[in-house]
Design a protein around this motif. Structure first.
Motif, short mmCIF file in Angstrom:
data_model
loop_
_atom_site.label_atom_id
_atom_site.label_comp_id
_atom_site.label_asym_id
_atom_site.label_seq_id
_atom_site.Cartn_x
_atom_site.Cartn_y
_atom_site.Cartn_z
N SER A 1 4.56 -8.72 -5.79
CA SER A 1 4.76 -8.73 -7.08
C SER A 1 3.14 -8.93 -7.48
N LEU A 2 2.42 -9.65 -6.71
CA LEU A 2 0.89 -10.00 -6.78
C LEU A 2 0.22 -8.89 -6.44
N THR A 3 0.43 -8.14 -5.36
CA THR A 3 -0.43 -7.21 -4.89
C THR A 3 -0.13 -5.69 -5.39
N LEU A 4 0.82 -5.46 -5.84
CA LEU A 4 1.34 -4.07 -6.17
C LEU A 4 0.67 -3.69 -7.66
N PRO A 5 0.45 -4.36 -8.74
CA PRO A 5 -0.12 -4.04 -9.78
C PRO A 5 -1.62 -3.57 -9.66
N GLY B 1 10.53 -1.27 -9.34
CA GLY B 1 11.72 -2.06 -9.19
C GLY B 1 11.34 -3.39 -8.53
N ILE B 2 10.58 -3.37 -7.45
CA ILE B 2 10.20 -4.54 -6.93
C ILE B 2 9.39 -5.55 -7.55
N MET B 3 8.38 -4.89 -8.42
CA MET B 3 7.57 -5.76 -9.33
C MET B 3 8.62 -6.71 -10.28
N LEU B 4 9.65 -5.77 -10.94
CA LEU B 4 10.34 -6.35 -11.83
C LEU B 4 11.36 -7.52 -11.22
N LEU B 5 11.89 -6.98 -9.84
CA LEU B 5 12.82 -8.09 -9.23
C LEU B 5 12.41 -9.43 -9.11
N VAL B 6 11.21 -9.62 -8.70
CA VAL B 6 10.52 -10.77 -8.47
C VAL B 6 10.45 -11.62 -9.77
N THR B 7 9.84 -10.67 -10.83
CA THR B 7 9.31 -11.56 -11.89
C THR B 7 10.32 -11.68 -13.19
N LEU B 8 11.07 -10.55 -13.29
CA LEU B 8 11.97 -10.28 -14.60
C LEU B 8 12.73 -11.62 -14.85
N TYR B 9 13.67 -12.16 -13.80
CA TYR B 9 14.41 -13.12 -14.12
C TYR B 9 13.63 -14.59 -14.28
N PRO B 10 12.51 -14.82 -13.55
CA PRO B 10 11.59 -16.04 -13.98
C PRO B 10 10.95 -15.86 -15.35
N THR C 1 3.78 -2.56 -17.43
CA THR C 1 4.59 -3.58 -16.71
C THR C 1 3.98 -4.08 -15.53
N ALA C 2 3.15 -3.25 -14.73
CA ALA C 2 2.31 -3.67 -13.71
C ALA C 2 1.31 -4.80 -13.93
N LEU C 3 0.81 -4.43 -15.24
CA LEU C 3 -0.30 -5.47 -15.63
C LEU C 3 0.42 -6.67 -16.04
N ALA C 4 1.65 -6.54 -16.86
CA ALA C 4 1.97 -7.80 -17.42
C ALA C 4 2.55 -8.85 -16.33
N VAL C 5 3.12 -8.22 -15.33
CA VAL C 5 3.65 -8.73 -14.33
C VAL C 5 2.70 -9.74 -13.45
N SER C 6 1.46 -8.96 -13.46
CA SER C 6 0.53 -9.71 -12.56
C SER C 6 -0.27 -10.83 -13.18
N VAL C 7 -0.19 -10.71 -14.16
CA VAL C 7 -1.12 -11.70 -15.18
C VAL C 7 0.04 -12.83 -15.78
N PHE C 8 1.32 -12.73 -15.69
CA PHE C 8 2.15 -13.74 -15.87
C PHE C 8 2.02 -15.13 -15.11
N PRO C 9 1.50 -16.43 -15.70
CA PRO C 9 1.19 -17.41 -14.97
C PRO C 9 2.18 -17.90 -13.84
N ILE C 10 1.51 -17.88 -12.75
CA ILE C 10 2.58 -18.24 -11.49
C ILE C 10 3.31 -19.63 -11.85
N VAL D 1 0.88 -1.24 0.03
CA VAL D 1 -0.12 0.03 0.08
C VAL D 1 1.01 1.32 0.00
N VAL D 2 1.83 1.39 0.84
CA VAL D 2 2.85 2.41 0.73
C VAL D 2 3.53 2.65 -0.60
N LEU D 3 4.05 1.37 -1.07
CA LEU D 3 4.67 1.81 -2.39
C LEU D 3 3.81 2.33 -3.49
N ALA D 4 2.39 1.64 -3.34
CA ALA D 4 1.45 1.65 -4.40
C ALA D 4 1.01 3.09 -4.45
N THR D 5 0.89 3.49 -3.09
CA THR D 5 0.36 5.02 -2.95
C THR D 5 1.27 6.05 -3.52
#
Lengths: 282, 326, 421
Positions: free
Chosen positions: A151-155, B48-57, A113-122, A89-93
């Motif tokens: 990475s799940l919650t930020l986007p 940065g954090i979003m990328l950190l976790v997911t970029l490499y994988p 990027t936020a969108l893309a990262v959150s939808v890549f299959p875990i 929440v802090v970072l996202a704000t």
């Protein structure tokens, strides 16, 4: 508000009753299952034929077979989810404010990027991340779960808060600045109160995303040092390897729901007051 | 000016800030640079954090998808260019899976929008005394762990686990009390969709609520004074002013629905042609330990999701600029 | 805000350090971690007693794996592939063993444990790969034919003689009863198919050690067709109940305990389970070896259980094997059987008086294990099993003319990498 006529009151009562039944019936169902004996599980009825506390004893009482699985998992889940939510929440704000208010190159990239990262299959992220964490030493630790949860919650947090900030007029801050406040003070005094409901909504969503995670929980942990509740459920066992631990899982579900209900009761008031007062009027 | 902005409340385009075109060029570039710096300082950590976790994988997964790689046969690793993609795209199982996933996505999101909006109205407008109850009740499903709610619905419907739903529905004419809900595709999908909708409607209703609350009350009053019915007020005043909230809610919900996993995993494990794409990826990557093939499926799933997101964002942008002037 | 963030980061670092620090015990005694499948506490007890017997040479600590076999396999495979050094002893489900042995993830079995005299045949086979023993049998599971004596009597069926599936089906049809079999889309279906094919004298996989491109399946044979015929008949005539397409071992037991129960093929866990849930049924309960497909050929009952392996990257392989030796002693196995209901792999353990008392069918189990045929041993077991499950399900749709062929084509295509599973 106009006084309600009786037909209107009754209509509302019926509506609320319907809402309550829809929302709480499955919870009621699990609760009933948690009070059934092992044999009674197959009775085919909603209510237990024979009521028992044995499932709760299994997971909570000192002698219970699942107790040393469940309590540490509960502690892990609460701790990790809270920390991850707070940081998210802090970072996202900050990030959402920048996106909604400022113009800088790469804004679109961040959102995309936020969108893309959150939808890549875990599923495909898990094995490389597992290898990476083992090398770095984060395997089976709280931090090792907090970071993926971010990475799940930020986007979704960034997107929600950005949409929220956009609907707060720029003029309010400008007016405050004209009155002599620094940009930060202007932000604090004008935007923060209006953004509060959005922040709380985001916090709830982020918390529940972290709380619900299963795949990371089961792949990045190996002991009760960091294993969260959804993962721990798959370690519960019945009397034999062929018996599904339905009773224990149901009891665990109810125990885990109580703090959720508390969280919801507290936060729903905040959102309510914020949202109904904070709507911008002409 | 303030009233106008308040009246629309729509998602404004990024360029829609106080006009800076009149300032002299030198101060603007200084200001622009300062703004850019501030912007990146604020947004950087999150990015940065979003990328950190997911970029490499993610990069690793993309790379792996070009190989024939099995976790338990590391020596047989072979670079095969795009043959994994060829196999997948030519396999009816993949398209079947895609079809099921799209069906589930469309149906669940539609249902959730309708029910979620109804709930948002209830949360917003219910008489004071009952409001707290309504809100708490509506939000509780969202807090239940997905796996657990899947079990709840499963045990209620499954005749092998003491399901009671059949005995409740026996009064319906033509209903077979021995119906095995999880033995055929259509009935399995009914339960899966029901569970998914129950669990995630609160998410949509929360976001719709925040949008609903931002609709200015005077507009509604004005419309009613002009003689509009409740339905017209809804269509012409409330909904257009909620576009932003609706967009975020539907976008994220669709992307999530497309990646449905937990409910299907628990209830049918993909049997009876209910295997959604995520489950297919899971079965291949983690079930078969075929990292190469599984990564390729994940990449295709990812691309599909990006395409859907793209359609949404473009679609809503078009609607928005039209809505602002109405 | 910054201070808060720093505090959080600091706290996380402390938590991290604490967790890492808690890993090592400080008294110089090497700790062996035994990764066990969840059970009723029996393996933990054995770990404790063997730690005591070790007299300070080593300490065994148990660590849980997830409940279902597929997740266990996934965790172990991933960690072994990453050369995890903490995997000392592992409780392994037999079908995974070739997959883990082939890439060299398992430490070789020392000579002291190579002697397989006195271990039931089915368990020995399931613990071997490429002609050598790669794991040590711990406990061995098998399915028996359980029946309601009243139903068998009413049909005039002599249960002291081996019965065939045809006879069982006939009885169920005549008496309007249902048979407890596992028709769910799960490993239990593969277990059933394998038992039928093997009982008919065939095998699912003709050459287990071939590479995936060259594998041959033995389904398009008389044995395969006989198996398809039995499953198809039970399915299409509704003899497995309406829950057959999703029936697992538990569901079969519940069906058997109900009014339409007649026969059931299931693992011995049903004995303590039925005793506690429905004691009256025990008076009407009988058991025998798995039904035959062909009256003249002995049945090949399913074989399961757990074998113990040692990770190749473990830091204490010698100590680990010594610990394994202690764990699989006949006394421990007998104790485990009595407390947890999991039958021993060591024949001597069956003579234990407590075993005989608690499990009157102990001798039948031992006989069954000696006759038993394990499921196909191959590193590609997962593909074959799931391929079978996909094509031989639901049971109503299985028929001897089409199913063996369809499943063979499908499985071979998957193995060659031409199709998705």
């Amino acid at each position: 508000m106009r006084a309600m006529t009786w037909p209107q009151r009754i209509m509302w009562l019926v509506i609320i009753a319907a809402v309550l039944v829809w929302s709480l019936f499955p919870v009621f169902s699990i609760a009933m299952t948690s009070f059934k004996t092992q044999a009674g599980l197959f009775s085919g009825t909603l209510l237990p034929e024979e009521w028992t506390w044995e499932n709760y004893a299994t997971i909570l009482a000192p002698g219970g077979s699942a107790q040393d699985l469940f309590l540490p998992a509960l502690r892990n889940s609460i701790g990790i989810s809270l920390i991850a939510t707070f940081i998210a929440v802090v970072l996202a704000t900050l990030c959402a404010y920048a996106i909604a208010r400022l113009d800088f190159p790469g804004k679109r990239i961040i959102l995309t990027t936020a969108l893309a990262v959150s939808v890549f299959p875990i599923v495909s992220i898990v094995t490389p991340l597992f290898n990476l964490w083992r090398v770095v030493g984060l395997y089976d630790t709280w931090l090792g779960l907090i970071i993926p949860y971010l990475s799940l919650t930020l986007p979704i947090s960034i997107w929600t808060l950005a949409a929220f900030f956009r609907q707060i007029p720029w003029e309010l801050e400008q007016a405050a600045q004209v009155d002599g406040a620094t940009p930060f003070e202007a932000f604090r005094k004008t935007v923060v109160p209006l953004a509060a409901p959005g922040v709380f909504t985001t916090a709830i969503i982020a918390f529940f995303i972290a709380w619900n995670d299963f795949v990371y929980g089961i792949s990045l942990t190996s002991t009760d040092a960091a294993r969260p509740v959804p993962a721990a459920l798959s370690f519960f066992t019945g009397a034999s390897q062929f018996e599904a631990p339905t009773g224990a899982i149901s009891a665990a579900a109810i125990v885990v729901t109580i703090p959720i209900v508390i969280v919801v009761v507290i936060f729903q008031r905040r959102i309510v007051s914020g949202l109904t007062q904070g709507a911008v009027k002409g | 000016m303030t009233a106008e902005i308040a009246a629309t409340g729509a998602l404004r385009a990024d360029r829609d800030r106080p006009d800076t075109a009149t300032r002299p060029k030198k101060r603007r570039s200084d200001r622009a640079r300062a703004e850019a710096r501030l912007g990146w300082m604020l947004a950087g950590p999150a990015f940065g954090i979003m990328l950190l976790v997911t970029l490499y994988p993610i990069v690793q997964a993309l790379w792996d998808s070009l190989f024939s790689l099995r976790l338990t046969a590391p020596d047989d690793r072979e670079f095969i260019w795009f043959r994994n993609y060829q196999v997948i795209l030519g396999d009816p199982a993949f398209w079947q899976s895609m079809g099921v996933t799209l069906f589930i996505t469309v149906v669940t999101v539609l249902l959730e929008l309708i029910i979620g909006f109804a709930f948002a109205l209830v949360m917003h407008r219910a008489i004071k005394k009952l409001r707290g109850f309504a809100r708490t009740a509506i939000l509780v499903p969202y807090g239940i762990i997905t796996v657990v709610s899947a079990f709840a619905f499963f045990y209620a419907f499954d005749i092998n686990s003491g399901g009671y739903v059949n005995s409740w529905l026996s009064w319906v004419p033509g209903f077979d009390e021995d119906l095995n809900w999880f033995a055929s595709q259509s009935t399995s999908l009914v339960v899966i969709i029901l569970s998914e909708v129950w669990k995630t409607t609160p998410f949509i209703s929360l976001l719709l609520l925040s949008g609903l609350a931002q609709v200015p009350g005077d507009l509604e009053e004005a419309a009613k004074v002009d003689g509009a019915t409740s339905w017209e007020v809804l269509r012409r005043v409330i909904l257009p002013n909620m576009k932003a909230a609706i967009m975020v809610a539907v976008l994220f919900r669709t992307l999530e629905a497309f990646r449905i996993f937990d409910n299907i995993f628990i209830m049918t494990a993909g049997a009876n042609d209910t295997e959604a794409l995520s489950l297919l990826a899971y079965n291949t990557s983690i079930g078969r330990l075929e990292i190469g093939l599984g990564s390729a499926i994940s990449v295709l799933l990812f691309l599909s999701v990006l395409i859907i997101a793209g359609i949404f964002i473009k679609g809503f942008k078009v609607d928005l600029s039209a809505g602002r002037n109405s | 805000m910054r201070t808060l963030r720093r505090t959080v980061a600091g706290l996380s670092a402390v938590a991290l350090a604490a967790t890492l620090g808690a890993c090592s015990a400080d008294d110089g005694v090497p700790t062996l971690t035994w990764y066990i499948n969840p059970d009723d506490g029996g393996q933990a007890e054995i770990a404790a007693s063997c730690t005591e017997a070790a007299n300070g040479a080593y300490r065994i600590e148990t660590s849980l794996l997830p409940r279902d076999a597929a997740s266990q396999r996934e965790q172990l495979a991933r960690r072994l592939a990453a050369s995890d050094r903490s995997l000392d002893i592992m409780s392994l489900d037999p079908p995974f063993i070739p997959e883990l042995a082939e890439p060299g993830f398992l430490a070789p079995v020392p000579d002291t444990l190579q002697d397989t005299d006195g271990i039931v045949q089915g368990a020995v086979q399931s613990a071997s790969w490429n002609g050598e023993l790669v794991t040590v049998p711990f406990w061995a599971n098998t399915q028996l034919l359980w029946y309601r004596e009243s139903v068998a009597e009413a049909a005039g069926l002599d249960m002291s003689q081996p019965v065939t599936w045809d006879q069982i089906i006939e009885v169920a049809e005549d008496q309007d009863k249902q048979i407890g079999v596992q028709g769910a889309l799960a490993e239990s279906l593969t277990v059933w198919i394998n038992a039928l094919v093997a009982s008919a004298g065939g095998q699912i996989l003709e050459d287990p050690e071939a590479s995936p491109d060259e594998m041959q399946l033995g389904l398009e044979t008389d044995a395969g067709r006989a198996a398809a015929d039995i499953i198809g008949r039970i399915g299409s005539e509704g003899l497995g109940g309406s829950g057959l397409p999703t029936a697992d071992e538990n569901a079969s037991m519940n069906l058997f305990q109900g009014d339409s129960g007649s026969f059931m093929v299931n693992w011995p866990f049903v004995w303590p389970a039925m005793q506690s849930s429905d004691p009256e049924i025990i008076d009407d309960l009988g058991w025998a070896v798995y039904p035959r497909v062909d009256a003249a050929t002995p049945a090949a009952p399913p074989v399961g259980g757990i074998n113990l392996g040692v990770g190749a990257y473990s830091e204490n392989t010698d100590l680990a094997w010594r610990a394994v030796e202690c764990i699989v002693q006949p006394e421990n196995q007998a104790q485990y059987f009595v407390t947890n209901g999991n039958p021993p792999s060591n024949t001597a353990a069956y003579d234990d008086p407590q075993v005989q008392e608690q499990f009157p069918m102990a001798d039948t189990i031992r006989e069954s294990l000696d006759l038993g045929a394990p499921r196909p041993q191959t590193p590609y077991y997962n593909e074959i099993s799931i391929g079978l499950q996909r094509t031989w399900h639901p049971p109503t749709a299985v028929n001897p003319d089409a199913t063996p062929e369809t499943s063979t084509d499908f499985i071979l295509a998957v193995l060659r990498g031409e199709r998705l599973l």
